[in-house]
Design a protein around this motif. Structure first.
Motif, PDB file in Angstrom:
ATOM      1  N   UNK A 198       4.577  19.669  -3.320  1.00  0.00           N
ATOM      2  CA  UNK A 198       3.218  19.351  -2.879  1.00  0.00           C
ATOM      3  C   UNK A 198       3.067  19.323  -1.360  1.00  0.00           C
ATOM      4  N   UNK A 199       1.912  19.806  -0.901  1.00  0.00           N
ATOM      5  CA  UNK A 199       1.543  19.697   0.508  1.00  0.00           C
ATOM      6  C   UNK A 199       0.872  18.358   0.793  1.00  0.00           C
ATOM      7  N   UNK A 200       0.281  17.799  -0.243  1.00  0.00           N
ATOM      8  CA  UNK A 200      -0.353  16.475  -0.173  1.00  0.00           C
ATOM      9  C   UNK A 200       0.064  15.714  -1.418  1.00  0.00           C
ATOM     10  N   UNK A 201       0.429  14.448  -1.253  1.00  0.00           N
ATOM     11  CA  UNK A 201       0.769  13.591  -2.390  1.00  0.00           C
ATOM     12  C   UNK A 201      -0.123  12.355  -2.322  1.00  0.00           C
ATOM     13  N   UNK A 202      -0.836  12.056  -3.414  1.00  0.00           N
ATOM     14  CA  UNK A 202      -1.735  10.908  -3.450  1.00  0.00           C
ATOM     15  C   UNK A 202      -1.325   9.960  -4.574  1.00  0.00           C
ATOM     16  N   UNK A 203      -1.185   8.690  -4.238  1.00  0.00           N
ATOM     17  CA  UNK A 203      -0.696   7.681  -5.184  1.00  0.00           C
ATOM     18  C   UNK A 203      -1.855   6.956  -5.859  1.00  0.00           C
ATOM     19  N   UNK A 204      -1.828   6.919  -7.191  1.00  0.00           N
ATOM     20  CA  UNK A 204      -2.901   6.272  -7.957  1.00  0.00           C
ATOM     21  C   UNK A 204      -2.324   5.526  -9.151  1.00  0.00           C
ATOM     22  N   UNK A 205      -1.393   4.623  -8.873  1.00  0.00           N
ATOM     23  CA  UNK A 205      -0.740   3.843  -9.923  1.00  0.00           C
ATOM     24  C   UNK A 205      -0.780   2.365  -9.556  1.00  0.00           C
ATOM     25  N   UNK A 206      -0.752   1.476 -10.554  1.00  0.00           N
ATOM     26  CA  UNK A 206      -0.721   0.043 -10.258  1.00  0.00           C
ATOM     27  C   UNK A 206       0.680  -0.365  -9.786  1.00  0.00           C
ATOM     28  N   UNK A 207       0.751  -1.479  -9.095  1.00  0.00           N
ATOM     29  CA  UNK A 207       2.050  -2.004  -8.680  1.00  0.00           C
ATOM     30  C   UNK A 207       2.628  -2.856  -9.799  1.00  0.00           C
ATOM     31  N   UNK A 208       3.822  -2.482 -10.257  1.00  0.00           N
ATOM     32  CA  UNK A 208       4.525  -3.244 -11.282  1.00  0.00           C
ATOM     33  C   UNK A 208       5.952  -3.483 -10.794  1.00  0.00           C
ATOM     34  N   UNK A 209       6.690  -4.288 -11.552  1.00  0.00           N
ATOM     35  CA  UNK A 209       8.087  -4.513 -11.182  1.00  0.00           C
ATOM     36  C   UNK A 209       8.872  -3.207 -11.234  1.00  0.00           C
ATOM     37  N   UNK A 210       8.491  -2.310 -12.125  1.00  0.00           N
ATOM     38  CA  UNK A 210       9.228  -1.053 -12.291  1.00  0.00           C
ATOM     39  C   UNK A 210       8.995  -0.071 -11.152  1.00  0.00           C
ATOM     40  N   UNK A 211       7.791  -0.090 -10.541  1.00  0.00           N
ATOM     41  CA  UNK A 211       7.546   0.896  -9.493  1.00  0.00           C
ATOM     42  C   UNK A 211       7.441   0.283  -8.091  1.00  0.00           C
ATOM     43  N   UNK A 212       7.947  -0.934  -7.936  1.00  0.00           N
ATOM     44  CA  UNK A 212       8.046  -1.523  -6.605  1.00  0.00           C
ATOM     45  C   UNK A 212       8.964  -0.635  -5.764  1.00  0.00           C
ATOM     46  N   UNK A 225       8.278  18.869   5.035  1.00  0.00           N
ATOM     47  CA  UNK A 225       8.114  18.355   6.403  1.00  0.00           C
ATOM     48  C   UNK A 225       6.648  18.280   6.853  1.00  0.00           C
ATOM     49  N   UNK A 226       5.789  19.130   6.276  1.00  0.00           N
ATOM     50  CA  UNK A 226       4.375  19.131   6.662  1.00  0.00           C
ATOM     51  C   UNK A 226       3.494  18.431   5.624  1.00  0.00           C
ATOM     52  N   UNK A 227       4.110  17.679   4.736  1.00  0.00           N
ATOM     53  CA  UNK A 227       3.346  17.017   3.674  1.00  0.00           C
ATOM     54  C   UNK A 227       2.655  15.751   4.186  1.00  0.00           C
ATOM     55  N   UNK A 228       1.538  15.429   3.561  1.00  0.00           N
ATOM     56  CA  UNK A 228       0.783  14.217   3.874  1.00  0.00           C
ATOM     57  C   UNK A 228       0.835  13.301   2.650  1.00  0.00           C
ATOM     58  N   UNK A 229       1.170  12.035   2.871  1.00  0.00           N
ATOM     59  CA  UNK A 229       1.227  11.048   1.792  1.00  0.00           C
ATOM     60  C   UNK A 229       0.017  10.129   1.906  1.00  0.00           C
ATOM     61  N   UNK A 230      -0.695   9.946   0.785  1.00  0.00           N
ATOM     62  CA  UNK A 230      -1.901   9.112   0.749  1.00  0.00           C
ATOM     63  C   UNK A 230      -1.674   7.957  -0.221  1.00  0.00           C
ATOM     64  N   UNK A 231      -2.029   6.749   0.220  1.00  0.00           N
ATOM     65  CA  UNK A 231      -1.847   5.570  -0.633  1.00  0.00           C
ATOM     66  C   UNK A 231      -3.106   4.709  -0.630  1.00  0.00           C
ATOM     67  N   UNK A 232      -3.850   4.747  -1.731  1.00  0.00           N
ATOM     68  CA  UNK A 232      -4.984   3.839  -1.912  1.00  0.00           C
ATOM     69  C   UNK A 232      -4.718   2.936  -3.111  1.00  0.00           C
ATOM     70  N   UNK A 233      -3.452   2.777  -3.458  1.00  0.00           N
ATOM     71  CA  UNK A 233      -3.073   1.980  -4.625  1.00  0.00           C
ATOM     72  C   UNK A 233      -2.634   0.580  -4.191  1.00  0.00           C
ATOM     73  N   UNK A 234      -1.355   0.412  -3.907  1.00  0.00           N
ATOM     74  CA  UNK A 234      -0.804  -0.849  -3.427  1.00  0.00           C
ATOM     75  C   UNK A 234       0.281  -0.553  -2.398  1.00  0.00           C
ATOM     76  N   UNK A 235       0.357  -1.379  -1.360  1.00  0.00           N
ATOM     77  CA  UNK A 235       1.273  -1.128  -0.257  1.00  0.00           C
ATOM     78  C   UNK A 235       2.725  -1.086  -0.663  1.00  0.00           C
ATOM     79  N   UNK A 236       3.128  -1.974  -1.575  1.00  0.00           N
ATOM     80  CA  UNK A 236       4.538  -2.097  -1.921  1.00  0.00           C
ATOM     81  C   UNK A 236       5.036  -0.996  -2.857  1.00  0.00           C
ATOM     82  N   UNK A 237       4.184  -0.065  -3.222  1.00  0.00           N
ATOM     83  CA  UNK A 237       4.672   1.110  -3.954  1.00  0.00           C
ATOM     84  C   UNK A 237       5.530   1.960  -3.023  1.00  0.00           C
TER      85      UNK A 237
END
Length: 335
Positions: A198-212, A225-237
């Motif tokens: 992926x050139x862009x990765x966007x996170x859309x999952x809840x924070x659980x003990x399994x995906x901390x 190296x040119x990928x962009x990571x987007x997080x509008x889910x939870x910081x601790x993911x």
């Protein structure tokens, strides 16, 4: 029912007042719930909390001893409440599983566009009458590969938006959505496959003990190296230390986020006079390849109306004895 609403924001109170159709006796406090402020719930049967409130075991015990029996969260995520303890004590707990998934997906898109097309930098330059285009090169989203981690209510809308831009969409989810495959040409794969391609990765999952810290150093190393990571889910993911190291070494292009680890005490307040103590956040804010907003993705009238309506629907159900469809933690009820 007497209800105390913790972490009440000035802008959300009108929506909550409007949703209180049954006339519950509501008190608002801007204080977040924690071990010190739990005492404010004395005399209340129900409390409503937000994502930055602390409903850990010790706080729940205090609430129970004060006579609180119902807890309704004004959020979909519920990692800030110890559900097992809540059910053991006898609380009834509910959340807002959906309010306006479009608001979150659209904010994720806005972050991506603003970062990719250097909108913030361009604005900061032009208000100083600098109309040079140096350093403002972006790239087309059309034709890029976008990876969506989690294709639930929010993630599926993000898929459709990216498909509308003409992107190739890859996805990772425990339950692949056949409709997205058919309508948007989504290709499901493992997380490693999605991160690598992926050139862009966007996170859309809840924070659980399994995906901390799901996105740790090893996962970040898989990204382009040119990928962009987007997080509008939870910081601790995302493992913030690993992320900072990756960004400083420019091993990915950038990080766009609406959430951080340990938001409590920092987010939802104005610290412009005294500054902040969160050292990791200071580093992130100083990096040129980071775009950060203060957990505002949900801030639309549509989303706030939905949150308020569901919050009071949960309370109404408890008062009337109706089964609350948003009840959490039934698996912890002791027989």
């Amino acid at each position: 029912m007497k209800v105390l609403i913790y972490s009440a924001k000035e802008y959300e109170i009108p929506f909550l007042d409007n949703a209180n159709k049954s006339g519950h006796k509501v008190t608002y406090t801007e204080d977040a719930l924690d071990t010190d402020t739990a005492i404010q719930a004395m005399g209340y049967k129900a409390v409503s909390i937000f994502s930055g409130d602390d409903a850990s075991s010790i706080v729940l015990e205090k609430l129970w001893n004060l006579g609180v029996r119902y807890i309704t969260l004004r959020s979909a995520g519920h990692n800030n409440i110890r559900i097992k303890t809540a059910k053991y004590l006898g609380f009834q707990v509910a959340n807002v599983p959906e309010y306006s998934p479009h608001a979150i997906a659209e904010h994720a898109t806005a972050l991506l566009l603003a970062f990719n097309r250097k909108i913030v930098l361009a604005h900061s330059q032009v208000i100083r009458y600098n109309f040079s285009q140096k350093g403002l090169m972006g790239s087309n989203l059309h034709g890029k590969t976008v990876g969506i981690i989690g294709t639930g209510k929010i993630g599926s809308i993000m898929v459709k938006i990216m498909h509308g831009f003409g992107c190739k969409v890859l996805a990772c989810d425990l339950k692949p959505d056949a409709d997205l495959v058919e309508l948007c040409g989504v290709t499901y794969g493992t997380m490693d496959q999605v991160l690598k391609k992926s050139d862009v990765v966007s996170l859309h999952i809840p924070l659980t003990y399994d995906n901390y810290y799901l996105i740790d150093r090893k996962k970040l190393a898989l990204m382009k190296p040119r990928a962009i990571l987007i997080n509008t889910a939870r910081g601790a993911i995302v493992d913030t230390r690993a992320l900072i190291d990756t960004l400083q070494k420019k091993e990915i292009a950038g990080y766009c986020t609406d959430v951080i680890e340990k938001e409590k005490g920092t987010f939802f307040k104005d610290h412009s006079n005294e500054g902040i103590e969160n050292q990791q956040l200071k580093i992130l804010l100083a990096l040129p390849n980071v775009l950060l907003t203060p957990h505002q993705a949900y801030m639309t009238p549509e989303a706030l109306s939905g949150i308020a309506a569901t919050t009071f629907k949960n309370i109404d159900d408890w008062v009337s004895g109706t089964v609350c469809k948003n009840e959490l933690g039934s698996e912890w009820v002791l027989s």
